[in-house]
Design an enzyme around this catalytic site. Structure first.
Site, PDB file in Angstrom:
ATOM      1  N   SER A 324     -22.257 -35.273 -56.920  1.00  0.00           N
ATOM      2  CA  SER A 324     -21.702 -34.386 -55.712  1.00  0.00           C
ATOM      3  C   SER A 324     -20.717 -32.909 -55.382  1.00  0.00           C
ATOM      4  O   SER A 324     -20.815 -32.198 -56.900  1.00  0.00           O
ATOM      5  CB  SER A 324     -20.871 -34.678 -54.501  1.00  0.00           C
ATOM      6  OG  SER A 324     -21.457 -34.454 -53.290  1.00  0.00           O
ATOM      7  N   ASP A 438     -27.580 -38.109 -52.997  1.00  0.00           N
ATOM      8  CA  ASP A 438     -26.645 -37.660 -53.130  1.00  0.00           C
ATOM      9  C   ASP A 438     -25.955 -39.389 -53.707  1.00  0.00           C
ATOM     10  O   ASP A 438     -26.015 -40.493 -54.082  1.00  0.00           O
ATOM     11  CB  ASP A 438     -24.719 -37.986 -51.325  1.00  0.00           C
ATOM     12  CG  ASP A 438     -23.716 -37.369 -52.139  1.00  0.00           C
ATOM     13  OD1 ASP A 438     -22.845 -37.683 -52.743  1.00  0.00           O
ATOM     14  OD2 ASP A 438     -23.131 -36.667 -52.030  1.00  0.00           O
TER      15      ASP A 438
END
Length: 559
Positions: A324, A438
């Site tokens: 991320s 993610d």
């Protein structure tokens, strides 16, 4: 019990045998033909797996007894034994060895002791397979491999290693000669130029790790590199070094080499660059440093402060991985951004205006993701992961398979976009028929992905184990219409914090257990909200102070 019972038996009864590198001594299920003692070279034991192939369980070195446990048991091999390099052995035929076991109690005791010691050995197979002989082989024209090997050896010696360099003059060397050379040195570099075909074939039988060396701007081979493919079949480890012209700002089109050679690691260096050679020396002597940066919304700004401290402490970083926002900052370092440039780019991309302000009707996500796309394109352009100056790994979650997706090649910005795509906030990335979101959902702190790439120390920086959400975080601030008119909506509604925290809440439970090769840094970022994109300076300061608290450990990594 006489201490030389084995020596006496082998001196009186054994004959010599030579096994070329890559040749099998025995396969699973074979009857034991002889009791052997290795005098030069290496033999590897592989046990069969249900997936096919074999798992390395042991590496035999000179002095090891082979076949004794089997003769004391059912007389059959339960593993495959393969020569990792040209090897020499002493062999007593199985029938004669069985007679000695019956007739000479001291011989039986020695064989049993050797078998027990082997079973008790707790040294991991990976540690046993330390790469002490490296084969640097030219994979393209235009590279001077012997010169590179000599320069690399000098850099390794500067770190305290004893290193020998050999070339085509050693093409007829025996296993005993190589064993003697290896005994006197920590590492041997075998350098084969493009024209050294015979020596390349010889070296490919001896090495622990194959290192292909290619001109970074040359045309790649049209087909897989034959000796690299053969090395993989013999369980060798394969790297490739792409040598770029001096002053190259960034390599390009490096993925093409991954299509023609089955390599596990790709390194970029600039010709004659001392810092790049020092990095390779750290890697091949086991002194490399890896860095894993976790996700955590705006709290990941702390990574910038950590990197600032590393620069002051002169802490080298050789391998990078991230998830991320941690992946974005790790990618910047892999691109070669220094502290000032890192600060400028992260401020421009995430602080000056919210990356989540393109609110959309939530069919797939709360935002269209166009703001993030444009910023990734601005700062990372068309770079491929393999074009980066340091090896980089990015993690996303594959909703199609339900597992981790590891990005080590392909478009850098596409990989970062997938790793940033928190479900409900940014639209997923669709790639190769897979839906990617993610990476924090499955691997917020990818320490293990860094560890598997190198033998040195890994640093893990976790910004997601700080205090989580409080009831106050669920309120609109300011409330009512003032939330819209004040511009606070640009940070996103409270659900953004809920989704970010939901993705990273398992981070603490996933922290690896303490080890000598792991340094953990946990910035105190409780005062920074998960979506507080303006709290840059506070988060950066937290990361800097956390890293400086580990200054003694970090300074020890400087070589």
């Amino acid at each position: 019990m006489p201490p030389n019972a084995l020596d006496e038996a082998f001196a009186a009864e054994a004959s010599s045998m030579v096994l070329q590198g890559g040749t099998s001594l025995a396969e699973v299920g074979d009857a034991v033909q002889a009791l052997c003692r290795l005098t030069a070279g290496r033999l590897a034991e592989f046990e069969p797996t249900t997936e096919g192939g074999g798992r390395l369980v042991r590496v035999h070195r000179p002095g090891d007894l082979i076949g004794g446990a089997q003769l004391l048991g059912d007389g059959r091999h339960h593993t495959t034994l393969t020569a990792l390099r040209d090897s020499e052995l002493e062999a007593i035929p199985a029938a004669r060895a069985q007679a000695l076991l019956r007739e000479r109690p001291e011989f039986l005791a020695e064989v049993a002791r050797a078998a027990l010691e082997r079973m008790r050995s707790s040294e991991p197979a990976v540690a046993q397979r330390r790469s002490s002989i490296l084969g640097l082989l030219a994979a393209s024209a235009g590279v001077a491999v012997r010169d590179l090997a000599e320069r690399l050896a000098a850099a390794m010696r500067a770190m305290g290693a004893e290193v020998a360099v050999v070339g085509a003059e050693a093409v007829d060397a025996t296993a005993s000669w190589l064993h003697a050379l290896e005994t006197e040195h920590d590492f041997i570099l075998m350098a084969a130029e493009r024209s050294d075909g015979a020596f390349a074939a010889y070296a490919a039988r001896q090495i622990d790790r194959l290192v292909l060396v290619a001109d970074g701007v040359a045309s790649e081979p049209a087909a897989p590199i034959a000796f690299a493919t053969a090395a993989i079949r013999r369980q060798r480890l394969v790297d490739i070094i792409l040598v770029q012209p001096p002053g190259t700002p960034r390599p390009s089109r490096s993925d093409r080499w991954l299509d023609v050679a089955p390599v596990s690691r790709l390194f970029q260096i600039r010709a004659g660059d001392a810092a790049d050679l020092a990095r390779l020396a750290r890697i091949y002597t086991g002194n490399s440093v890896g860095l894993a940066l976790g996700g955590g919304g705006a709290r990941a700004y702390a990574h910038v402060g950590v990197l600032r401290a590393f620069a002051e402490l002169k802490t080298p970083i050789d391998f990078l991985a991230g998830t991320s926002m941690g992946a974005v900052i790790a990618a910047g370092l892999a691109m070669g951004w220094q502290a000032v440039e890192m600060d400028r780019r992260i401020r421009q991309a995430f602080v000056d205006s919210s990356p989540l302000s393109d609110i959309a009707f939530p069919l797939l996500a709360m935002t269209r993701g166009r703001m993030v796309d444009r910023r990734l394109e601005t700062h990372f352009g068309d770079a491929e992961i393999s074009d980066l100056w340091r090896p980089f790994t990015c993690v996303s979650t594959d909703l199609t398979t339900g597992g981790m997706h590891i990005h080590r090649r392909g478009s850098l910005r596409r990989a970062l976009r997938a790793s940033l795509s928190l479900p409900g906030i940014l639209p997923p990335v669709v790639e190769g028929g897979h839906v990617l979101v993610d990476g924090a959902l499955v691997g917020n702190l990818p320490v293990d992905l860094v560890r598997e790439q190198h033998d040195g120390v890994t640093i893990g920086v976790d910004v997601a184990v700080a205090e989580g959400l409080t009831p106050d975080d669920l309120l609109l601030k300011p409330s009512g219409w003032r939330w819209l008119t004040s511009g606070a909506w640009l940070r996103g509604p409270p659900i953004v914090s809920v989704l970010i925290r939901s993705a990273t809440i398992s981070s603490a439970a996933a922290l690896p257990s303490p080890r000598d090769d792991l340094i953990e840094i946990v910035p105190q970022v409780e005062g920074v909200g998960l979506q507080d994109w303006k709290a840059y300076d506070l988060a950066v300061a937290s990361g800097y102070h956390a890293a400086m608290a580990a200054a003694e450990q970090l300074s020890a990594l400087r070589r």
